[in-house]
Design an enzyme around this catalytic site. Structure first.
Site: not given
Ligand code: APR
Length: 235
Positions: A53, A86-87, A89, A104, A170-172
């Site tokens: 971290y 969820q970020n 930062d 988170h 921007g979240t999966s």
């Molecule tokens: N702009 C928008 N979306 C984007 C970009 C971008 N430039 N680059 C990538 N993405 C998308 C990807 O397509 C994906 O759908 O952002 C998403 C990132 O997904 P993850 O890496 O799974 O991140 P996240 O969804 O925030 O993860 C959720 O999982 O590990 C835990 O605690 C951690 O908060 C996190 C949580």
């Protein structure tokens, strides 16, 4: 003022140079989740976790919010905006957003490893072995690790249930309970999803997908939302 609720994930910070988690070069490809993001990992090797971290914190301090974070902050001129992120930062806050709920945790904060309500701001980028809370216990990152309770999820569900407009950026949508927020959004309101990749969101009413990166997607959406405001004032 209409209420916009925005749900963000790692993707919104990708264009600030911060890695997402599940991309092919993502953070979880480089580091073993079990060792750096679980209570067991902390118990087994807390110095490794502190180091992980500290590196991430330095990256966040050295990076800046991008135009997507700034665009969301600008929406506050015409809307009542709440960001649920969820970020870990602090880019939303540094971009000027005034209502940000972290699900988170927060990379710039630490907490007592024994009294979780004792939370402190971290000055600089390092949380060191021997940094203790006022009760004399080692400080740990103020992060929700896998297997730990997401304390703010009930408040988040409540907030999204009162939205007039809901935006996902921007979240999966891989991690629950955060990903379940969408189930609390009123069916009839307009929803937008900004992501350059295919999303696994399914069957959501009134959803517009903007298949763009965050900076471009937020610019596009802000323009149309601002146009709506103007046309509602000047019929
Ligand atoms: N702009 C928008 N979306 C984007 C970009 C971008 N430039 N680059 C990538 N993405 C998308 C990807 O397509 C994906 O759908 O952002 C998403 C990132 O997904 P993850 O890496 O799974 O991140 P996240 O969804 O925030 O993860 C959720 O999982 O590990 C835990 O605690 C951690 O908060 C996190 C949580």
């Amino acid at each position: 003022m209409k209420k916009i609720v925005i749900f963000t994930g790692a993707g919104i910070s990708e264009e600030s140079g911060i890695k997402t988690f599940r991309a092919s070069d993502g953070l979880w490809e480089e580091f073993n989740i079990a060792r750096v993001a679980t209570p067991q990992g902390w118990r087994e090797d807390y110095k490794l976790v502190l180091g992980f971290y500290n590196k991430l914190r330095k990256k966040v301090i050295d990076a800046s919010p991008n135009l997507a974070h700034i665009g969301l902050a600008q929406l506050e001129k015409n809307y009542d905006v709440t960001i649920i992120t969820q970020n870990i930062d602090n880019f939303h806050e540094r971009a000027g957003s005034t209502k940000v709920l972290h699900l988170h945790g927060e990379i710039m904060k630490s907490r007592s490893s024994l009294y979780p309500d004792l939370i402190y701001n971290i000055k600089g980028s390092k949380l060191k072995n021997g940094d203790k809370c006022e009760m004399g216990f080692q400080l740990r990152p103020h992060i929700v690790w896998f297997g730990e309770k997401v304390k703010n999820i009930d408040i988040a569900n409540e907030i999204v249930s009162t939205a007039d407009i809901f935006i996902i950026i921007g979240t999966s949508l891989n991690v629950y309970p955060a990903a379940g927020l969408i189930d609390f959004v009123p069916r009839e309101i307009p929803k937008y999803l900004i992501d350059p990749n295919d999303s696994n969101i399914c069957e959501v009413a009134n959803l517009t997908i903007i298949k763009e990166k965050a900076i471009k997607g937020v610019a596009e959406l802000s323009k149309s939302l601002t146009k709506d405001i103007v046309s509602s004032i000047v019929p």
